[in-house]
Design an enzyme around this catalytic site. Structure first.
Site, PDB file in Angstrom:
ATOM      1  N   HIS A  66       0.858  -1.197   0.000  1.00  0.00           N
ATOM      2  CA  HIS A  66       0.000   0.000   0.000  1.00  0.00           C
ATOM      3  C   HIS A  66       0.885   1.236   0.000  1.00  0.00           C
ATOM      4  O   HIS A  66       1.960   1.231   0.588  1.00  0.00           O
ATOM      5  CB  HIS A  66      -0.910   0.011   1.238  1.00  0.00           C
ATOM      6  N   GLU A  72      -7.826  -5.013  -0.524  1.00  0.00           N
ATOM      7  CA  GLU A  72      -8.384  -5.776  -1.642  1.00  0.00           C
ATOM      8  C   GLU A  72      -8.338  -7.288  -1.430  1.00  0.00           C
ATOM      9  O   GLU A  72      -9.101  -8.028  -2.029  1.00  0.00           O
ATOM     10  CB  GLU A  72      -7.653  -5.437  -2.947  1.00  0.00           C
TER      11      GLU A  72
HETATM   12  N1  ACO Z   1       4.139  -7.639  -4.675  1.00  0.00           N
HETATM   13  C1  ACO Z   1       5.481  -7.691  -4.827  1.00  0.00           C
HETATM   14  N2  ACO Z   1       6.289  -6.617  -4.683  1.00  0.00           N
HETATM   15  C2  ACO Z   1       5.708  -5.457  -4.378  1.00  0.00           C
HETATM   16  C3  ACO Z   1       4.314  -5.333  -4.199  1.00  0.00           C
HETATM   17  C4  ACO Z   1       3.543  -6.484  -4.347  1.00  0.00           C
HETATM   18  N3  ACO Z   1       2.213  -6.448  -4.196  1.00  0.00           N
HETATM   19  N4  ACO Z   1       4.030  -4.047  -3.881  1.00  0.00           N
HETATM   20  C5  ACO Z   1       5.178  -3.391  -3.875  1.00  0.00           C
HETATM   21  N5  ACO Z   1       6.195  -4.222  -4.176  1.00  0.00           N
HETATM   22  C6  ACO Z   1       7.615  -3.894  -4.258  1.00  0.00           C
HETATM   23  C7  ACO Z   1       7.919  -3.128  -5.538  1.00  0.00           C
HETATM   24  O1  ACO Z   1       8.218  -3.997  -6.598  1.00  0.00           O
HETATM   25  C8  ACO Z   1       9.083  -2.296  -5.123  1.00  0.00           C
HETATM   26  O2  ACO Z   1      10.248  -3.107  -5.151  1.00  0.00           O
HETATM   27  P1  ACO Z   1      11.658  -2.488  -5.658  1.00  0.00           P
HETATM   28  O3  ACO Z   1      11.912  -1.348  -4.715  1.00  0.00           O
HETATM   29  O4  ACO Z   1      12.587  -3.623  -5.538  1.00  0.00           O
HETATM   30  O5  ACO Z   1      11.404  -2.024  -7.051  1.00  0.00           O
HETATM   31  C9  ACO Z   1       8.804  -1.963  -3.659  1.00  0.00           C
HETATM   32  O6  ACO Z   1       7.940  -2.994  -3.199  1.00  0.00           O
HETATM   33  C10 ACO Z   1       8.125  -0.621  -3.461  1.00  0.00           C
HETATM   34  O7  ACO Z   1       7.045  -0.514  -4.400  1.00  0.00           O
HETATM   35  P2  ACO Z   1       6.350   0.844  -4.825  1.00  0.00           P
HETATM   36  O8  ACO Z   1       5.902   0.711  -6.246  1.00  0.00           O
HETATM   37  O9  ACO Z   1       7.210   2.017  -4.478  1.00  0.00           O
HETATM   38  O10 ACO Z   1       5.124   0.876  -3.876  1.00  0.00           O
HETATM   39  P3  ACO Z   1       3.889   1.857  -4.038  1.00  0.00           P
HETATM   40  O11 ACO Z   1       3.666   2.478  -2.741  1.00  0.00           O
HETATM   41  O12 ACO Z   1       4.000   2.755  -5.197  1.00  0.00           O
HETATM   42  O13 ACO Z   1       2.760   0.790  -4.417  1.00  0.00           O
HETATM   43  C11 ACO Z   1       0.821  -0.447  -4.578  1.00  0.00           C
HETATM   44  C12 ACO Z   1       1.604   0.566  -3.741  1.00  0.00           C
HETATM   45  C13 ACO Z   1       0.495   0.161  -5.963  1.00  0.00           C
HETATM   46  C14 ACO Z   1      -0.498  -0.765  -3.866  1.00  0.00           C
HETATM   47  C15 ACO Z   1       1.661  -1.727  -4.730  1.00  0.00           C
HETATM   48  O14 ACO Z   1       1.966  -2.258  -3.466  1.00  0.00           O
HETATM   49  C16 ACO Z   1       1.007  -2.766  -5.635  1.00  0.00           C
HETATM   50  O15 ACO Z   1       1.147  -2.692  -6.852  1.00  0.00           O
HETATM   51  N6  ACO Z   1       0.274  -3.773  -5.036  1.00  0.00           N
HETATM   52  C17 ACO Z   1      -0.404  -4.762  -5.800  1.00  0.00           C
HETATM   53  C18 ACO Z   1      -1.709  -4.203  -6.375  1.00  0.00           C
HETATM   54  C19 ACO Z   1      -2.772  -3.998  -5.319  1.00  0.00           C
HETATM   55  O16 ACO Z   1      -2.979  -4.810  -4.424  1.00  0.00           O
HETATM   56  N7  ACO Z   1      -3.486  -2.860  -5.435  1.00  0.00           N
HETATM   57  C20 ACO Z   1      -4.555  -2.458  -4.494  1.00  0.00           C
HETATM   58  C21 ACO Z   1      -4.047  -1.418  -3.550  1.00  0.00           C
HETATM   59  S1  ACO Z   1      -5.216  -1.027  -2.306  1.00  0.00           S
HETATM   60  C22 ACO Z   1      -6.085   0.266  -2.939  1.00  0.00           C
HETATM   61  O17 ACO Z   1      -5.553   1.057  -3.660  1.00  0.00           O
HETATM   62  C23 ACO Z   1      -7.523   0.425  -2.652  1.00  0.00           C
END
Ligand code: ACO
Length: 376
Positions: free
Chosen positions: A255, A313
């Site tokens: 998140h 989610e």
């Molecule tokens: N699975 C695996 N790795 C992940 C995940 C995940 N679900 N989420 C983040 N990471 C990793 C990224 O790859 C990144 O790794 P790196 O630094 O080696 O490149 C690191 O964690 C940080 O990721 P960011 O992109 O900076 O995290 P951000 O805060 O932008 O993303 C998000 C948040 C979009 C929710 C992300 O965690 C994601 O894509 N999750 C999966 C999709 C999801 O569940 N969406 C619903 C969100 S809840 C809502 O919005 C209502």
């Protein structure tokens, strides 16, 4: 004027609100001052929305009036039905149908003031979704029932059958849990629209368009598919390892704001557990739990610097599937709830408005001469 760039407006406060408060470090969410855990389990959806719109929990008579007002605004006009039939016939996704229906929510309806407008918009969301879904199945829509609560009536209009108390409570818990969540992208859209002194129907229409994007409201469908695949294979560890080795993100984890487990995940896990113990597919629910444990552990190994735990989610998928909401309607069901938050924010913006008008930093050419057509 500062020329600092704030891509995505991350960490920038652009409004004051009394509606909800998120502490991402401790995993706390307050809605109208109440912990989400309490509101989700104790309130009806009507009470949550009343709280957001009026700032206090309704008395019995206020609640009765509010319920009646919502019930009188549920019906759709023939023109909106025609739009939804066309959307279903064209195989448009549910969010497109909802956007079309909401945009026409004030057509042929007498609305006296912003409160009536807000009630109309909130009340007609479930009817739009259910009518579209019935048309999509080749069935006639089911007319709303004024004697049923908002959540019960939604399930009733989807199936034509009165839902069980367990299903209604499950859905209501979900609706309360996601009704408001700070200045997320769709709520921000609603506030931007109203900041121009535009109307609530326009604000809700813009918010639906914003929620449609997969970065905002689209994760629970893929979560359900993932869990079904894992349930069939019986091997969560292999699934997670393969996904992470392929550089994929696990849906339902991580998140932008929470650095601990999303508190809404805990609320919905408990609600799903209650629902599945009372007669759903308990084995499927156990798969989800096992998957969460395995994935949390492997994500911690894979990304030791970033705590990645379940977000809202993950158990949304389990709960909505359990209570009988089709996967295709997960995002619109999110909207059925969040519209309460959108309109409360819109009214809050209107009460103390300043036009939302950020600036952009120009990175184009310095100065060019306009070329005649035959020289291009
Ligand atoms: N699975 C695996 N790795 C992940 C995940 C995940 N679900 N989420 C983040 N990471 C990793 C990224 O790859 C990144 O790794 P790196 O630094 O080696 O490149 C690191 O964690 C940080 O990721 P960011 O992109 O900076 O995290 P951000 O805060 O932008 O993303 C998000 C948040 C979009 C929710 C992300 O965690 C994601 O894509 N999750 C999966 C999709 C999801 O569940 N969406 C619903 C969100 S809840 C809502 O919005 C209502």
């Amino acid at each position: 004027m500062s020329n600092d760039l704030h891509l995505g407006l991350e960490g920038i406060a652009v409004a004051e609100t009394r509606l909800s408060h998120i502490d991402g470090e401790t995993g706390t969410l307050l809605i109208g001052g109440y912990p989400v855990e309490e509101l989700a389990n104790e309130a009806t959806y009507e009470e949550s929305v009343y709280l957001l719109l009026h700032g206090h929990a309704p008395t019995a008579s206020e609640l009765e009036d509010f319920r009646e007002t919502l019930a009188t605004h549920r019906e759709l006009t023939d023109e909106v039905h025609a739009l939804l039939r066309a959307a279903a016939a064209a195989d448009l996704p549910a969010m497109d149908a909802l956007r079309m229906g909401v945009a026409a929510a004030n057509l042929g309806v007498d609305l006296d003031g912003p409160h009536a407008e807000a009630c109309r918009v909130i009340a007609c969301f479930p009817t739009i979704v259910a009518a579209y879904w019935r048309y999509r199945q080749g069935e006639d829509p089911v007319a709303p029932r004024g004697d049923l609560r908002h959540a019960a009536n939604y399930l009733y209009m989807l199936t034509g059958e009165k839902p069980t108390d367990a299903a209604v409570r499950g859905l209501e818990t979900y609706l309360n849990t996601v009704v408001d969540h700070g200045l997320n992208a769709s709520t921000f859209s609603a506030r931007v629209v109203v900041s121009t002194e535009s109307d609530l129907v326009s604000a809700a229409t813009a918010a639906v368009g914003t929620l449609k994007g997969p970065l905002h409201g689209g994760a629970p469908g893929p979560v359900l598919e993932m869990l079904r695949e894992v349930h069939a294979s019986g091997d969560p560890e292999q699934y997670v390892r393969e996904a992470l080795d392929a550089g994929e993100r696990l849906m339902g984890f991580g998140h932008r704001v929470y650095r601990v487990r999303d508190p809404r995940a805990a609320v919905l896990e408990t609600a799903a557990e209650r629902f599945f113990e009372a007669g759903g597919d308990a084995a499927f629910f156990e798969t989800a739990r096992r998957f969460e444990d395995v994935a949390t552990e492997l994500l911690a190994e894979d990304k030791p610097d970033r705590r990645l735990e379940t977000n809202v989610e993950f158990y949304t998928a389990m709960l909505l599937d359990g209570v009988g909401v089709p996967k295709e309607l997960f995002t619109v069901t999110f909207a059925v709830s969040r519209v309460g938050g959108w309109l409360a924010h819109a009214l809050e913006q209107r009460a103390d408005n300043r036009l939302i008008r950020p600036i952009s930093r120009y990175v184009g050419d310095e100065r060019r001469l306009w070329p005649p057509l035959d020289e291009r």
